[in-house]
Design an enzyme around this catalytic site. Structure first.
Site, PDB file in Angstrom:
ATOM      1  N   TYR A 321      28.376  14.794  -0.219  1.00 21.01           N
ATOM      2  CA  TYR A 321      28.043  13.826  -1.266  1.00 21.01           C
ATOM      3  C   TYR A 321      27.307  12.653  -0.626  1.00 21.01           C
ATOM      4  O   TYR A 321      27.830  11.983   0.253  1.00 21.01           O
ATOM      5  CB  TYR A 321      29.347  13.355  -1.915  1.00 21.01           C
ATOM      6  CG  TYR A 321      29.224  12.604  -3.232  1.00 21.01           C
ATOM      7  CD1 TYR A 321      28.101  11.859  -3.571  1.00 21.01           C
ATOM      8  CD2 TYR A 321      30.261  12.644  -4.157  1.00 21.01           C
ATOM      9  CE1 TYR A 321      28.020  11.179  -4.768  1.00 21.01           C
ATOM     10  CE2 TYR A 321      30.192  11.955  -5.368  1.00 21.01           C
ATOM     11  CZ  TYR A 321      29.075  11.232  -5.671  1.00 21.01           C
ATOM     12  OH  TYR A 321      28.983  10.554  -6.859  1.00 21.01           O
ATOM     13  N   CYS A 322      26.050  12.396  -1.077  1.00 25.29           N
ATOM     14  CA  CYS A 322      25.264  11.241  -0.628  1.00 25.29           C
ATOM     15  C   CYS A 322      25.120  11.250   0.900  1.00 25.29           C
ATOM     16  O   CYS A 322      24.581  12.196   1.455  1.00 25.29           O
ATOM     17  CB  CYS A 322      25.896   9.957  -1.144  1.00 25.29           C
ATOM     18  SG  CYS A 322      24.860   8.481  -0.950  1.00 25.29           S
ATOM     19  N   LEU A 323      25.599  10.229   1.586  1.00 25.36           N
ATOM     20  CA  LEU A 323      25.528  10.203   3.045  1.00 25.36           C
ATOM     21  C   LEU A 323      26.270  11.390   3.642  1.00 25.36           C
ATOM     22  O   LEU A 323      25.857  11.939   4.681  1.00 25.36           O
ATOM     23  CB  LEU A 323      26.108   8.891   3.569  1.00 25.36           C
ATOM     24  CG  LEU A 323      26.236   8.719   5.079  1.00 25.36           C
ATOM     25  CD1 LEU A 323      24.921   8.970   5.787  1.00 25.36           C
ATOM     26  CD2 LEU A 323      26.774   7.336   5.406  1.00 25.36           C
TER      27      LEU A 323
END
Length: 587
Positions: A321-323
């Site tokens: 998720y994301c980073l």
């Protein structure tokens, strides 16, 4: 009033003492000679350049001013007509703007004039700064962003005498709302140690394992960077391949397990997945030298080893998720170079791999700001979580800053208990070495997209070598990871890929369960242009979750008896959600 005066004096005295210490020690916000930096965000230089460009073309500025004054004269005339009982159309409309939802902004001629004059002025300012010729892209973006911050701050809804709702409340309560608001502000200043730390929700209303992060499970492994949670199955049989979820360490993992009705974790468990989630530590100065490669080894790779020991399964499906997704992409490239194929299907939630179009976060990534940030992180060993939270809040200032200024300070209300805002306020720190690498190598220099552009543990990272099937989930209104930027990841990874675009933003579009209100778009083709992809996409009602489940189980549907985390070969450390998630940045 005496209490307010005493608290105010104490806050000011503490603030002045810290400023003196900052100047004496050359601390955070101070230059090498001990002077406090007046422009740490390097805004002045950008606006100076913009002004020079404007002055070089006075005719264009004069034309814009003439148009502005013509609109203003029309507004005067229309307001005069309304005061005489005649009908008139608004010069500029505020439809959908929640700042002006109170009926008085339309029904009362004076407040309608104030509203429209503000909207005309805001449009004039933003049109002027956006039409300046000759500015490089980063400077133009910075000028536009901070102009918007100024325009939002100057909204008449933010001030007592120009907000009809606040005036009405003041008359009704005899000014008690303002006293309560002052008390609320003093409390925020005390909590922020002289900096305004706006309280967005009741921070005492939520308890881990009781009303948030309640999905049952056990912490089955931990190291200094993370705890690994295995969730208790709810089906007699489970899919053979376990599911490993790697959230970002900029925020805490329980956004995926906030409430039962929108918990992706709980839903995945109910679909027969053996779900493992990484819960990252909230680091302090002791982890200052932890780098991006440490998060790879002590995060995904350590989790894969632990999962194999627990389940006996070598093959897993993984989500980033994301980073956490950016790290997953790097890990896949590292594993490809090492001949490690344990991850059989990879999913990327709102993940950037190409940072050329990084959105408004790029405003904060220039050399001057990075240097100042690195100096600050070196002194502390980490980036303070509240500072990063402020950055993200500025991306949606009207929703995440000014609405609370009005509610808490002018209306005198206590913020409403809201689990999402509790999560948003539960910020985390960033280790100095890791965060500097991430900002420079990816955001500033955009080297991840290059073959061998970055190196992790002496291995050049080449995303093109990744042949793992990949599912990309992006969100259409994402202000943190713009979807056109995340789409570029489909052009970087090898192997089969699927791209799905969800409605709403960085959080709401992801945690949108079946039965939720947001739709999604699908298109099996992956042209080079994101806009071309969207033009050929089909909008589907409801959540993207079932689409993902069909995709990931399409690679392997084998089942085995349910796996009880309490009966595995590794000793249980503690109940979910574990102790790492409970550490606050203020601890």
């Amino acid at each position: 009033m005496a209490t307010i005066a005493e608290r105010s004096q104490r806050i000011v005295s503490d603030w002045l003492r810290r400023q003196a210490a900052t100047r004496a020690e050359g601390g955070a916000g101070a230059g090498q000679d001990g002077r406090v930096e007046l422009d740490p965000l390097n805004i002045g230089g950008a606006f100076l350049e913009m002004t020079a460009r404007l002055m070089a073309n006075p005719a264009a500025l004069m034309q814009a001013q003439i148009g502005f004054w013509q609109d203003y004269m029309t507004l005067w005339q229309n307001t005069a007509r309304r005061m005489m009982g005649m009908e008139s159309e608004p010069v500029i409309d505020a439809a959908g703007d929640r700042r002006f939802k109170d009926e008085a902004w339309h029904d009362n001629e004076v407040f309608d004039f104030i509203k429209q004059s503000y909207l005309l002025s805001a449009r004039f300012v933003q049109d002027v700064v956006r039409q300046v010729d000759g500015l490089d892209q980063r400077t133009a973006q910075k000028v536009d962003f901070y102009s918007r911050q100024f325009v939002d701050a100057m909204s008449p809804s933010n001030f007592l005498l120009t907000n009809p709702e606040v005036l009405r409340r003041t008359a009704e309560t005899g000014g008690e709302n303002l006293l309560k608001g002052l008390n609320n502000m003093l409390g925020d200043l005390e909590r922020g140690r002289g900096k305004l730390s706006i309280k967005m929700t009741d921070m005492e209303a939520f308890r881990f394992g009781e009303n948030i992060a309640v999905t049952p499970g056990k912490v089955v492994y931990q190291n200094e960077l993370m705890q690994l949670i295995q969730y208790t199955p709810t089906t007699a049989k489970v899919l053979r391949r376990p599911l490993l979820i790697g959230p970002p360490w900029i925020n805490k993992f329980y956004i995926l397990d906030l409430r039962p009705k929108n918990s992706f974790v709980r839903w995945a468990v109910s679909q027969g997945h053996t779900v493992f989630v990484i819960s990252w530590v909230n680091p302090d100065e002791r982890l200052a030298e932890k780098g991006f490669d440490d998060y790879m080894h002590q995060g995904y790779l350590a989790a894969l080893d632990a999962i194999e020991r627990i389940t006996g399964e070598r093959e897993v499906n993984a989500i980033g998720y994301c980073l956490g997704g950016t790290l997953l992409a790097c890990t896949l490239a590292y594993m490809a170079a090492k001949g490690d194929d344990r991850i059989k299907a990879a999913t990327f939630f709102v993940t950037m791999m190409d940072f050329e179009q990084a959105g408004e976060l790029a405003v904060f990534i220039d050399e001057e700001q990075l240097t100042a940030l690195e100096e600050k992180m070196q002194r502390r060993g980490y980036l303070e979580g509240a500072e990063m939270a402020t950055t993200f809040n500025m991306l949606r200032a009207n929703d995440l800053i000014w609405s609370f200024v009005v509610n808490n300070y002018l209306m005198g209300n206590e913020p409403f208990p809201f689990d999402l805002l509790y999560w948003n306020a539960d910020s985390t720190r960033m280790p100095a070495r890791m965060h500097s690498f991430y900002l420079r190598q990816m955001y500033q220099q955009n080297r991840l997209r290059e073959q061998g552009g970055i190196t992790l543990s002496d291995v050049p990272i080449d995303l093109g070598r990744v042949r793992t099937p990949a599912y990309f989930l992006s969100t259409r209104e994402d202000h943190i990871a713009p979807w056109r930027s995340t789409y570029r990841g489909t052009q970087l990874l090898g192997g089969p890929k699927r791209f799905v675009l969800a409605a709403s933003g960085h959080i709401a579009g992801v945690v949108n369960p079946p039965g939720g209100k947001y739709s999604h778009w699908i298109n099996t083709d992956l042209p080079s242009s994101a806009d071309e992809w969207l033009a050929g996409a089909t909008e589907m009602s409801g959540s993207w979750w079932p689409d993902w489940h069909r995709w990931v189980t399409g690679f392997n549907k084998d089942e085995v008896p349910a796996r009880d985390p309490a009966a595995g070969p590794l000793p249980v450390i503690e109940d979910a959600p574990g102790s790492y998630v409970r550490v606050k940045s203020t601890d």
